[in-house]
Write a protein that holds these residues in place. Sequence first.
Motif, PDB file in Angstrom:
ATOM      1  N   ALA A   1       0.836  -1.208   0.000  1.00  0.00           N
ATOM      2  CA  ALA A   1       0.000   0.000   0.000  1.00  0.00           C
ATOM      3  C   ALA A   1       0.871   1.259   0.000  1.00  0.00           C
ATOM      4  CB  ALA A   1      -0.940  -0.002   1.193  1.00  0.00           C
ATOM      5  N   LYS A   2       1.920   1.245   0.797  1.00  0.00           N
ATOM      6  CA  LYS A   2       2.834   2.400   0.832  1.00  0.00           C
ATOM      7  C   LYS A   2       3.546   2.565  -0.504  1.00  0.00           C
ATOM      8  CE  LYS A   2       3.721   1.965   5.808  1.00  0.00           C
ATOM      9  NZ  LYS A   2       4.732   1.564   6.833  1.00  0.00           N
ATOM     10  N   LEU A   3       3.969   1.450  -1.091  1.00  0.00           N
ATOM     11  CA  LEU A   3       4.598   1.490  -2.409  1.00  0.00           C
ATOM     12  C   LEU A   3       3.661   2.096  -3.441  1.00  0.00           C
ATOM     13  CD1 LEU A   3       6.962   0.543  -4.309  1.00  0.00           C
ATOM     14  CD2 LEU A   3       5.689  -1.597  -4.576  1.00  0.00           C
ATOM     15  N   PHE A   4       2.360   1.803  -3.304  1.00  0.00           N
ATOM     16  CA  PHE A   4       1.355   2.275  -4.251  1.00  0.00           C
ATOM     17  C   PHE A   4       0.902   3.711  -3.981  1.00  0.00           C
ATOM     18  CE2 PHE A   4      -0.543  -2.089  -5.689  1.00  0.00           C
ATOM     19  CZ  PHE A   4       0.633  -2.362  -6.355  1.00  0.00           C
ATOM     20  N   GLY A   5       1.313   4.295  -2.856  1.00  0.00           N
ATOM     21  CA  GLY A   5       0.982   5.692  -2.606  1.00  0.00           C
ATOM     22  C   GLY A   5       0.296   6.001  -1.296  1.00  0.00           C
ATOM     23  N   ALA A   6       0.074   4.995  -0.445  1.00  0.00           N
ATOM     24  CA  ALA A   6      -0.550   5.275   0.853  1.00  0.00           C
ATOM     25  C   ALA A   6       0.367   6.149   1.693  1.00  0.00           C
ATOM     26  CB  ALA A   6      -0.862   3.981   1.587  1.00  0.00           C
ATOM     27  N   THR A   7      -0.208   7.177   2.305  1.00  0.00           N
ATOM     28  CA  THR A   7       0.565   8.074   3.161  1.00  0.00           C
ATOM     29  C   THR A   7       0.470   7.678   4.629  1.00  0.00           C
ATOM     30  OG1 THR A   7      -1.345   9.567   3.262  1.00  0.00           O
ATOM     31  CG2 THR A   7       0.329  10.019   1.579  1.00  0.00           C
ATOM     32  N   ASP A   8      -0.583   6.923   4.985  1.00  0.00           N
ATOM     33  CA  ASP A   8      -0.802   6.514   6.366  1.00  0.00           C
ATOM     34  C   ASP A   8      -1.351   5.094   6.376  1.00  0.00           C
ATOM     35  OD1 ASP A   8      -0.745   9.349   7.957  1.00  0.00           O
ATOM     36  OD2 ASP A   8      -1.822   9.574   6.057  1.00  0.00           O
ATOM     37  N   VAL A   9      -1.095   4.383   7.476  1.00  0.00           N
ATOM     38  CA  VAL A   9      -1.634   3.035   7.665  1.00  0.00           C
ATOM     39  C   VAL A   9      -2.324   2.977   9.017  1.00  0.00           C
ATOM     40  CG1 VAL A   9      -1.069   0.599   8.018  1.00  0.00           C
ATOM     41  CG2 VAL A   9       0.045   1.888   6.184  1.00  0.00           C
ATOM     42  N   VAL A  10      -3.539   2.430   9.025  1.00  0.00           N
ATOM     43  CA  VAL A  10      -4.275   2.210  10.272  1.00  0.00           C
ATOM     44  C   VAL A  10      -4.465   0.713  10.432  1.00  0.00           C
ATOM     45  CG1 VAL A  10      -6.526   2.464  11.395  1.00  0.00           C
ATOM     46  CG2 VAL A  10      -5.435   4.443  10.304  1.00  0.00           C
ATOM     47  N   ALA A  11      -3.894   0.154  11.502  1.00  0.00           N
ATOM     48  CA  ALA A  11      -3.931  -1.296  11.708  1.00  0.00           C
ATOM     49  C   ALA A  11      -5.115  -1.755  12.544  1.00  0.00           C
ATOM     50  CB  ALA A  11      -2.630  -1.753  12.361  1.00  0.00           C
ATOM     51  N   GLU A  12      -5.788  -0.832  13.217  1.00  0.00           N
ATOM     52  CA  GLU A  12      -6.921  -1.204  14.061  1.00  0.00           C
ATOM     53  C   GLU A  12      -8.117  -1.630  13.211  1.00  0.00           C
ATOM     54  OE1 GLU A  12      -4.375   1.723  16.297  1.00  0.00           O
ATOM     55  OE2 GLU A  12      -5.228   1.591  14.287  1.00  0.00           O
ATOM     56  N   ARG A  13      -9.096  -2.248  13.866  1.00  0.00           N
ATOM     57  CA  ARG A  13     -10.337  -2.632  13.202  1.00  0.00           C
ATOM     58  C   ARG A  13     -11.520  -2.067  13.976  1.00  0.00           C
ATOM     59  NH1 ARG A  13     -10.510  -8.873  11.545  1.00  0.00           N
ATOM     60  NH2 ARG A  13     -12.149  -8.036  10.196  1.00  0.00           N
ATOM     61  N   GLY A  14     -12.695  -2.076  13.318  1.00  0.00           N
ATOM     62  CA  GLY A  14     -13.922  -1.671  13.988  1.00  0.00           C
ATOM     63  C   GLY A  14     -13.876  -0.242  14.500  1.00  0.00           C
ATOM     64  N   GLU A  15     -14.429  -0.032  15.685  1.00  0.00           N
ATOM     65  CA  GLU A  15     -14.516   1.314  16.249  1.00  0.00           C
ATOM     66  C   GLU A  15     -13.138   1.930  16.483  1.00  0.00           C
ATOM     67  OE1 GLU A  15     -16.936   1.234  19.724  1.00  0.00           O
ATOM     68  OE2 GLU A  15     -18.788   0.705  18.651  1.00  0.00           O
ATOM     69  N   ALA A  16     -12.161   1.090  16.813  1.00  0.00           N
ATOM     70  CA  ALA A  16     -10.802   1.606  17.013  1.00  0.00           C
ATOM     71  C   ALA A  16     -10.238   2.159  15.703  1.00  0.00           C
ATOM     72  CB  ALA A  16      -9.894   0.508  17.558  1.00  0.00           C
ATOM     73  N   ALA A  17     -10.528   1.492  14.601  1.00  0.00           N
ATOM     74  CA  ALA A  17     -10.070   1.980  13.299  1.00  0.00           C
ATOM     75  C   ALA A  17     -10.753   3.301  12.950  1.00  0.00           C
ATOM     76  CB  ALA A  17     -10.355   0.939  12.223  1.00  0.00           C
ATOM     77  N   GLU A  18     -12.062   3.368  13.225  1.00  0.00           N
ATOM     78  CA  GLU A  18     -12.796   4.595  12.945  1.00  0.00           C
ATOM     79  C   GLU A  18     -12.205   5.767  13.716  1.00  0.00           C
ATOM     80  OE1 GLU A  18     -16.759   3.588  14.025  1.00  0.00           O
ATOM     81  OE2 GLU A  18     -16.833   1.864  12.661  1.00  0.00           O
ATOM     82  N   ALA A  19     -11.908   5.545  14.984  1.00  0.00           N
ATOM     83  CA  ALA A  19     -11.333   6.610  15.818  1.00  0.00           C
ATOM     84  C   ALA A  19      -9.956   7.015  15.303  1.00  0.00           C
ATOM     85  CB  ALA A  19     -11.247   6.145  17.270  1.00  0.00           C
ATOM     86  N   ALA A  20      -9.154   6.026  14.876  1.00  0.00           N
ATOM     87  CA  ALA A  20      -7.802   6.323  14.397  1.00  0.00           C
ATOM     88  C   ALA A  20      -7.838   7.153  13.117  1.00  0.00           C
ATOM     89  CB  ALA A  20      -7.039   5.023  14.161  1.00  0.00           C
ATOM     90  N   VAL A  21      -8.735   6.789  12.191  1.00  0.00           N
ATOM     91  CA  VAL A  21      -8.839   7.555  10.946  1.00  0.00           C
ATOM     92  C   VAL A  21      -9.298   8.975  11.225  1.00  0.00           C
ATOM     93  CG1 VAL A  21     -10.059   7.761   8.748  1.00  0.00           C
ATOM     94  CG2 VAL A  21      -9.222   5.523   9.494  1.00  0.00           C
ATOM     95  N   ARG A  22     -10.299   9.121  12.055  1.00  0.00           N
ATOM     96  CA  ARG A  22     -10.814  10.465  12.359  1.00  0.00           C
ATOM     97  C   ARG A  22      -9.772  11.310  13.086  1.00  0.00           C
ATOM     98  NH1 ARG A  22     -15.755  11.963  11.422  1.00  0.00           N
ATOM     99  NH2 ARG A  22     -17.193  10.468  10.464  1.00  0.00           N
ATOM    100  N   GLU A  23      -8.962  10.669  13.918  1.00  0.00           N
ATOM    101  CA  GLU A  23      -7.899  11.423  14.590  1.00  0.00           C
ATOM    102  C   GLU A  23      -6.891  11.949  13.572  1.00  0.00           C
ATOM    103  OE1 GLU A  23      -4.553  10.897  18.160  1.00  0.00           O
ATOM    104  OE2 GLU A  23      -5.936   9.260  17.678  1.00  0.00           O
TER     105      GLU A  23
ATOM    106  N   LEU B   1      -7.518  12.772  10.639  1.00  0.00           N
ATOM    107  CA  LEU B   1      -8.150  13.757   9.755  1.00  0.00           C
ATOM    108  C   LEU B   1      -8.901  14.841  10.527  1.00  0.00           C
ATOM    109  CD1 LEU B   1      -9.451  11.308   6.998  1.00  0.00           C
ATOM    110  CD2 LEU B   1      -7.350  12.671   7.009  1.00  0.00           C
ATOM    111  N   GLY B   2      -8.465  15.112  11.723  1.00  0.00           N
ATOM    112  CA  GLY B   2      -9.043  16.210  12.490  1.00  0.00           C
ATOM    113  C   GLY B   2     -10.482  15.996  12.884  1.00  0.00           C
ATOM    114  N   GLY B   3     -10.896  14.711  12.940  1.00  0.00           N
ATOM    115  CA  GLY B   3     -12.233  14.372  13.381  1.00  0.00           C
ATOM    116  C   GLY B   3     -13.290  14.373  12.298  1.00  0.00           C
ATOM    117  N   ARG B   4     -12.920  14.742  11.068  1.00  0.00           N
ATOM    118  CA  ARG B   4     -13.946  14.920  10.029  1.00  0.00           C
ATOM    119  C   ARG B   4     -14.102  13.744   9.083  1.00  0.00           C
ATOM    120  NH1 ARG B   4     -11.370  19.911  10.414  1.00  0.00           N
ATOM    121  NH2 ARG B   4     -12.709  21.597  11.220  1.00  0.00           N
TER     122      ARG B   4
END
Length: 347
Positions: free
Chosen positions: A210-232, A234-237
């Motif tokens: 994914a990083k090779l293909f252009g990903a700038t960030d990786v989130v390893a969590e799943r479910g609600e933890a993943a949702e919280a990590a992504v929103r963090e 991106l400033g909550g949005r």
Amino acid sequence: MRATVIHAPHDIRVEEVPDAAIQRPEDAVVRVLRACICGSDLWAYRGEAERQPGQRIGHEFLGIVEETGSAVADLRAGDLVVAPFMWSDGTCEYCSEGLFTSCEHGGFWGSVGHDGGQGEAVRVPHADGTLVKLPAEAVSDDHLLTGLLALSDVMGTGHHAALGAGVREGSTVAVVGDGAVGLCGVLAAKRLGAERIIALGRHTVRTDIAKLFGATDVVAERGEAAEAAVRELLGGRGAHAVIEAVGTEQSMRTAVNITRDGGAIGYVGVPHGSGTGLDLGVMFDRNITLRGGVAPVRAYIPELLKDVLSGVIDPAPVFDRTVSLDEVPDGYRSMDDRSALKVMIKP
């Protein structure tokens, strides 16, 4: 000839079957040089998608035209071609609109009575409308052939998801799913100009791609933890564009919950419970758009082909294991237990 057939869940065999042969004037016979196993094949392998005992399987392949029917005008024996994962006539109303997957005379490889891609040869209905010619010199470039094979499904499907999600220059994108389609979604988003791409995945081998293909960030969590990590991140949005490449309840719920208000989800994961992850009330209140479905990859092959040939994109790294035709059953096992990402077959 020899081809892969499925007899029951977890019972994949390579057997002698009738030779691929011209049956209608619009047909061509293609000798398979490269094929592969798709994540969607695993639904049949696991018994979650019904198949008849002895049915062929496999829908991604490229090869050499061996013979053409009398009505085939654009192809001839010796042409190197890639096949999208459905055949289509290229002339019906849906095809003219670019929706080749709804072709009035189309169908899926491996459907009852038809050859599958995981074999020595394939009868191709409506060859002129289906097959795309590749440069003849590509046959001697193993890495290039591998990248071109991805055009039969996963690269076009990732591109379809990125378009459905509305990815454009400067977008923030999140990708749910670290399989071959999700990774190609990362590559497609980068190609379309995304500025930030968050890949959700727990397997380092896959997130490294994914990083090779252009990903700038990786989130390893799943479910609600993943949702919280992504929103963090991106400033909550949440993200402007979200690619859903799994098809389960959890993956769809995650996709909805990490989409920015006014954003869009491009969904291409074959649905297996994903409908229960949708809350239309939430989507209505937050103006979230849902677009996607089965990808009309035949419409995308010409433009993506140019970029693979020029080196702008290289989807070849999604193939991390190669097997012979005899080894296909073991290839299924390795994808089922996730020790392989995507298995390529060299008949």
